[in-house]
Scaffold this motif. Structure first.
Motif, PDB file in Angstrom:
ATOM      1  N   GLU A  47      51.437  43.347  17.935  1.00  0.00           N
ATOM      2  CA  GLU A  47      52.393  44.402  18.297  1.00  0.00           C
ATOM      3  C   GLU A  47      52.295  45.578  17.337  1.00  0.00           C
ATOM      4  N   ASN A  48      52.184  45.290  16.051  1.00  0.00           N
ATOM      5  CA  ASN A  48      52.065  46.355  15.044  1.00  0.00           C
ATOM      6  C   ASN A  48      50.792  47.161  15.246  1.00  0.00           C
ATOM      7  N   MET A  49      49.699  46.475  15.605  1.00  0.00           N
ATOM      8  CA  MET A  49      48.439  47.167  15.852  1.00  0.00           C
ATOM      9  C   MET A  49      48.583  48.164  16.991  1.00  0.00           C
ATOM     10  N   PHE A  50      49.183  47.705  18.093  1.00  0.00           N
ATOM     11  CA  PHE A  50      49.306  48.591  19.252  1.00  0.00           C
ATOM     12  C   PHE A  50      50.257  49.757  18.972  1.00  0.00           C
ATOM     13  N   GLN A  51      51.259  49.545  18.152  1.00  0.00           N
ATOM     14  CA  GLN A  51      52.141  50.649  17.780  1.00  0.00           C
ATOM     15  C   GLN A  51      51.364  51.728  17.041  1.00  0.00           C
ATOM     16  N   MET A  88      45.379  31.778  22.418  1.00  0.00           N
ATOM     17  CA  MET A  88      46.618  32.553  22.504  1.00  0.00           C
ATOM     18  C   MET A  88      46.466  33.944  21.896  1.00  0.00           C
ATOM     19  N   GLY A  89      45.548  34.095  20.950  1.00  0.00           N
ATOM     20  CA  GLY A  89      45.294  35.431  20.420  1.00  0.00           C
ATOM     21  C   GLY A  89      44.842  36.374  21.521  1.00  0.00           C
ATOM     22  N   GLN A  90      43.908  35.924  22.357  1.00  0.00           N
ATOM     23  CA  GLN A  90      43.421  36.771  23.442  1.00  0.00           C
ATOM     24  C   GLN A  90      44.449  36.891  24.569  1.00  0.00           C
ATOM     25  N   VAL A  91      45.180  35.795  24.841  1.00  0.00           N
ATOM     26  CA  VAL A  91      46.260  35.868  25.827  1.00  0.00           C
ATOM     27  C   VAL A  91      47.291  36.906  25.398  1.00  0.00           C
ATOM     28  N   ASN A  92      47.661  36.890  24.131  1.00  0.00           N
ATOM     29  CA  ASN A  92      48.669  37.836  23.641  1.00  0.00           C
ATOM     30  C   ASN A  92      48.151  39.266  23.611  1.00  0.00           C
ATOM     31  N   LEU A  93      46.854  39.449  23.408  1.00  0.00           N
ATOM     32  CA  LEU A  93      46.290  40.799  23.491  1.00  0.00           C
ATOM     33  C   LEU A  93      46.478  41.380  24.879  1.00  0.00           C
ATOM     34  N   VAL A  94      46.380  40.524  25.894  1.00  0.00           N
ATOM     35  CA  VAL A  94      46.597  40.972  27.266  1.00  0.00           C
ATOM     36  C   VAL A  94      48.090  41.127  27.548  1.00  0.00           C
ATOM     37  N   ARG A  95      48.858  40.124  27.177  1.00  0.00           N
ATOM     38  CA  ARG A  95      50.303  40.134  27.442  1.00  0.00           C
ATOM     39  C   ARG A  95      50.979  41.346  26.808  1.00  0.00           C
ATOM     40  N   ILE A  96      50.658  41.609  25.565  1.00  0.00           N
ATOM     41  CA  ILE A  96      51.258  42.740  24.847  1.00  0.00           C
ATOM     42  C   ILE A  96      50.505  44.036  25.151  1.00  0.00           C
ATOM     43  N   GLY A  97      49.187  43.933  25.222  1.00  0.00           N
ATOM     44  CA  GLY A  97      48.349  45.122  25.370  1.00  0.00           C
ATOM     45  C   GLY A  97      48.499  45.845  26.684  1.00  0.00           C
ATOM     46  N   GLN A  98      48.931  45.152  27.743  1.00  0.00           N
ATOM     47  CA  GLN A  98      49.063  45.823  29.045  1.00  0.00           C
ATOM     48  C   GLN A  98      50.053  46.984  28.988  1.00  0.00           C
ATOM     49  N   ILE A 132      40.401  30.086  28.401  1.00  0.00           N
ATOM     50  CA  ILE A 132      40.344  31.542  28.544  1.00  0.00           C
ATOM     51  C   ILE A 132      39.773  31.925  29.902  1.00  0.00           C
ATOM     52  N   HIS A 133      38.761  31.196  30.354  1.00  0.00           N
ATOM     53  CA  HIS A 133      38.188  31.481  31.676  1.00  0.00           C
ATOM     54  C   HIS A 133      39.254  31.341  32.761  1.00  0.00           C
ATOM     55  N   SER A 134      40.004  30.259  32.714  1.00  0.00           N
ATOM     56  CA  SER A 134      41.044  30.036  33.730  1.00  0.00           C
ATOM     57  C   SER A 134      42.154  31.074  33.619  1.00  0.00           C
ATOM     58  N   PHE A 135      42.531  31.407  32.400  1.00  0.00           N
ATOM     59  CA  PHE A 135      43.565  32.423  32.195  1.00  0.00           C
ATOM     60  C   PHE A 135      43.161  33.753  32.807  1.00  0.00           C
ATOM     61  N   ALA A 136      41.953  34.203  32.529  1.00  0.00           N
ATOM     62  CA  ALA A 136      41.520  35.522  32.995  1.00  0.00           C
ATOM     63  C   ALA A 136      41.452  35.576  34.520  1.00  0.00           C
ATOM     64  N   ARG A 137      40.955  34.521  35.135  1.00  0.00           N
ATOM     65  CA  ARG A 137      40.863  34.508  36.601  1.00  0.00           C
ATOM     66  C   ARG A 137      42.247  34.569  37.231  1.00  0.00           C
ATOM     67  N   ALA A 138      43.211  33.875  36.620  1.00  0.00           N
ATOM     68  CA  ALA A 138      44.572  33.887  37.156  1.00  0.00           C
ATOM     69  C   ALA A 138      45.286  35.200  36.860  1.00  0.00           C
ATOM     70  N   ALA A 139      45.134  35.711  35.638  1.00  0.00           N
ATOM     71  CA  ALA A 139      45.801  36.960  35.262  1.00  0.00           C
ATOM     72  C   ALA A 139      45.316  38.119  36.115  1.00  0.00           C
ATOM     73  N   ALA A 140      44.045  38.083  36.527  1.00  0.00           N
ATOM     74  CA  ALA A 140      43.492  39.161  37.350  1.00  0.00           C
ATOM     75  C   ALA A 140      44.251  39.317  38.663  1.00  0.00           C
ATOM     76  N   LEU A 141      44.884  38.259  39.122  1.00  0.00           N
ATOM     77  CA  LEU A 141      45.629  38.302  40.378  1.00  0.00           C
ATOM     78  C   LEU A 141      46.976  39.013  40.233  1.00  0.00           C
ATOM     79  N   GLU A 142      47.456  39.161  38.980  1.00  0.00           N
ATOM     80  CA  GLU A 142      48.811  39.656  38.776  1.00  0.00           C
ATOM     81  C   GLU A 142      48.921  40.902  37.906  1.00  0.00           C
ATOM     82  N   LEU A 143      47.838  41.315  37.266  1.00  0.00           N
ATOM     83  CA  LEU A 143      47.915  42.524  36.449  1.00  0.00           C
ATOM     84  C   LEU A 143      48.284  43.723  37.320  1.00  0.00           C
ATOM     85  N   GLU A 144      49.059  44.633  36.755  1.00  0.00           N
ATOM     86  CA  GLU A 144      49.545  45.799  37.492  1.00  0.00           C
ATOM     87  C   GLU A 144      48.864  47.072  37.000  1.00  0.00           C
ATOM     88  N   ASN A 145      49.200  48.190  37.627  1.00  0.00           N
ATOM     89  CA  ASN A 145      48.698  49.521  37.235  1.00  0.00           C
ATOM     90  C   ASN A 145      47.178  49.639  37.310  1.00  0.00           C
TER      91      ASN A 145
END
Length: 200
Positions: A47-51, A88-98, A132-145
């Motif tokens: 979070e601090n990085m993205f700020q 979770m590091g990469q999951v959180n980069l997506v969760r927070i980074g979006q 991570i492979h399963s996460f990315a395939r599933a997240a691709a279905l729900e990412l917005e913008n």
């Protein structure tokens, strides 16, 4: 594009960085010695990085740790190294980074051949890569913008042969230009929800 690369000083990261800097504005994030510092195992650090970096057009992660050891020697805490960092590091980069990714922007995560072709002593790393492979395939279905997400999964890269040769008997080293092109395909292309495998 304005591209944030987490792990841009590593074996693969520095080669990807050197290629992308020819046409894009880069921000390099690393545990130390980056344009901005981050520990991806710590969501507050993310979070601090993205700020600090603000809005970017692409987020690329070429970082994350996992414990390599014989299965019977791995403790629960050993497994948590990979779960907390690479997964979770990469999951959180997506969760927070979006929230900090421009419309139509992309995420590119990184795994490796162990998800599909594990070798001894890699139970934890293989498990994390597959997750991570399963996460990315599933997240691709729900990412917005208009956000996209892909994963680059490489084999033993030629620049790391001396360090990892004994772990991968009979594996064909992957040329670095093929690995770089996989990241370019994810970042500059239009694919979404794909695992880009470069194993030979």
């Amino acid at each position: 594009m304005k591209i944030l690369i987490i792990g841009g000083n590593g074996t693969i990261g520095k080669v990807v960085r050197d290629h992308l800097t020819q046409n894009h504005e880069l921000i390099i994030a690393a545990r130390t010695n980056g344009d901005v510092n981050v520990d991806i195992a710590d969501s507050k650090s993310i979070e601090n990085m993205f700020q600090k970096v603000g809005t970017v057009d692409a987020i690329v992660c070429i970082a994350g740790e996992a414990k390599w050891a014989p299965f019977n020697d791995l403790s629960e805490s050993d497994f948590h190294i990979g779960l907390n960092s690479k997964l979770m590091g990469q999951v959180n980069l997506v969760r927070i980074g979006q929230k900090h990714l421009s419309a139509g922007g992309s995420f590119t995560l990184s795994t490796g051949i162990l998800a599909d072709d594990p070798v001894p002593m890699t139970t934890s790393a293989a498990m994390v890569n597959g997750g991570i492979h399963s996460f990315a395939r599933a997240a691709a279905l729900e990412l917005e913008n208009g956000h996209r997400i892909n994963v680059v999964s490489s084999g033993l890269v030629i620049d790391a042969v001396d360090k990892y040769r004994d772990y991968f008997p009979g594996h064909n080293p992957v040329p670095m230009n093929k690995v770089v092109n996989a990241y370019v395909k994810s970042i500059e292309g239009k694919i979404n929800g794909e695992i880009i495998r470069i194993y030979e």
